[in-house]
Scaffold this active site. Structure first.
Site, PDB file in Angstrom:
ATOM      1  N   GLY A 129       0.807  -1.205   0.000  1.00 24.36           N
ATOM      2  CA  GLY A 129       0.000   0.000   0.000  1.00 24.36           C
ATOM      3  C   GLY A 129       0.845   1.262   0.000  1.00 24.36           C
ATOM      4  O   GLY A 129       1.806   1.400  -0.767  1.00 24.36           O
ATOM      5  N   CYS A 130       0.477   2.182   0.891  1.00 22.39           N
ATOM      6  CA  CYS A 130       1.134   3.494   0.925  1.00 22.39           C
ATOM      7  C   CYS A 130       2.618   3.406   1.272  1.00 22.39           C
ATOM      8  O   CYS A 130       3.374   4.332   0.987  1.00 22.39           O
ATOM      9  CB  CYS A 130       0.419   4.404   1.922  1.00 22.39           C
ATOM     10  SG  CYS A 130      -1.266   4.850   1.423  1.00 22.39           S
ATOM     11  N   ALA A 131       3.043   2.336   1.887  1.00 20.67           N
ATOM     12  CA  ALA A 131       4.463   2.171   2.228  1.00 20.67           C
ATOM     13  C   ALA A 131       5.285   1.645   1.061  1.00 20.67           C
ATOM     14  O   ALA A 131       6.522   1.621   1.133  1.00 20.67           O
ATOM     15  CB  ALA A 131       4.615   1.226   3.420  1.00 20.67           C
TER      16      ALA A 131
END
Length: 359
Positions: A143-145
């Site tokens: 995801g966002c990481a």
């Protein structure tokens, strides 16, 4: 140390003003929420003015099954990915000259918004003349990481292979996951926040022969951290119609309490403190997330100004977003010797940090 030599970003073709997103959401959700106007304030309070998506706005008000969504993901990801790779290798103001695709030794492909086997980078390799012995490393689910994690893994590859040149290609088409019949608060937050983005970064080892014209960030070191029993903080529920967003309202408080010790311990290991960091390359997960970064790390709002600009103009594009931020820092001509800290958080719940130094 391995260096980030070039970063490209690509904008999908359909710009959506935040008020247009409000109007669509009102038309779809008003029958289920008596207090819809109060809930819609989340759009105005998020400091997002516009976003870019891969389909016309009217598409998102229609019904689509998982097969249609994923077919669109594959088609668009290939097209956008080709553009991003070509721009990264030939249109960057940091590179001394165009980089030939045959000079690339590995491709790390980052995504969490669609599935493909063969993975997307293999399909892109049929349209760009890479060597046939290029290492392929698809990474799904961060995801966002994912953008920061991809750069971290490329750093490790280049440390082990000092002559290597590695691409980190991050593609997220978050808008294709939108579920018009999901009346959860998580979905409402997701509609107000997420968008589509594509970025590509070139990372090279110490003995690479690729040259640059201005100071670029070396990667001094990286670290990762995972929070046990936190699957319900963010992620996907996978159902017949596709991916349903999980987005906990506790994320800002988790960041405030969890991120500070994580960052300070990382910087301490290099005998550095927060005041040594000139450039904070933060993934802008949202307005409240950026405020939580500032509270956790003791930074004033000037440190998150570029992240806020990216959020304002593009929304949260998941994994590519932090590379959009990095590109803006690289284009602002940092001085040699200045330190930067790249930070991104994602499902798991997890965090990724990179210490950068311009030289």
């Amino acid at each position: 140390m391995p260096k980030i030599l070039s970063v490209s970003t690509i904008l999908p073709p359909h710009e959506v003003k935040q008020e247009e997103a409000v109007q669509l959401t009102r038309s779809l959700f008003s029958r289920k929420f008596k207090d819809i106007e109060r809930l819609l304030k989340i759009f105005q309070n998020g400091d997002i003015e516009k976003r870019d998506v891969c389909m016309p706005l009217e598409w998102y008000g229609q019904t689509h099954d998982f097969e249609e969504r994923n077919d669109l993901y594959i088609r668009h990801a290939i097209d956008f990915g080709v553009q991003a790779v070509q721009a990264c290798l030939s249109e960057s103001r940091t590179l001394a000259e165009r980089v030939d695709p045959t000079e690339i030794d590995a491709i790390f492909f980052i995504s969490s918004t669609g599935i493909a086997t063969p993975s997307i980078e293999a399909r892109i390799m049929n349209r760009i003349p890479f060597r046939d012995d290029v290492r392929r490393v698809p990474i799904w689910g961060l995801g966002c990481a994912g953008g920061a994690a991809g750069v971290s893994r490329a750093f490790e590859y280049c440390k082990a292979n000092p002559k290597a040149n590695v691409l980190v290609l991050s593609i997220e088409l978050c808008s294709l996951t939108f579920q018009k019949d999901d009346y959860s608060k998580s979905n409402l937050v997701g509609v107000s926040l997420f968008s589509d983005g594509i970025s590509c970064a070139l990372i090279s080892g110490d003995r690479s022969e690729i040259g640059v014209t201005i100071p670029v960030p070396s990667i001094i070191g990286t670290t990762s951290k995972w929070m046990p029993d936190s699957e319900d903080v963010m992620g996907w529920d996978i159902k017949n119609n596709g991916l349903y967003v999980i987005f906990s309202k506790s994320i800002p408080s988790i960041i405030t309490n969890w991120l500070g010790p994580f960052v300070h311990e990382f910087l301490d290991s290099y005998n550095l403190g927060k005041d040594d960091i000139t450039h904070f390359v933060a993934h802008p997960g949202g307005k409240k997330v950026l405020t939580a970064y500032e509270d956790a790390l003791g930074f004033d709002s000037s440190k998150t100004e570029i992240s806020r600009e990216v959020l304002r103009n593009h929304g949260n594009m998941s994994s590519p977003t932090v590379l959009y931020v990095l590109k803006k820092f690289m284009e602002s001509d940092p001085s040699e010797g200045e330190y930067g800290l790249m930070a991104a958080l994602g499902p798991g719940f997890c965090g990724e940090l990179l210490l950068l130094k311009w030289d």
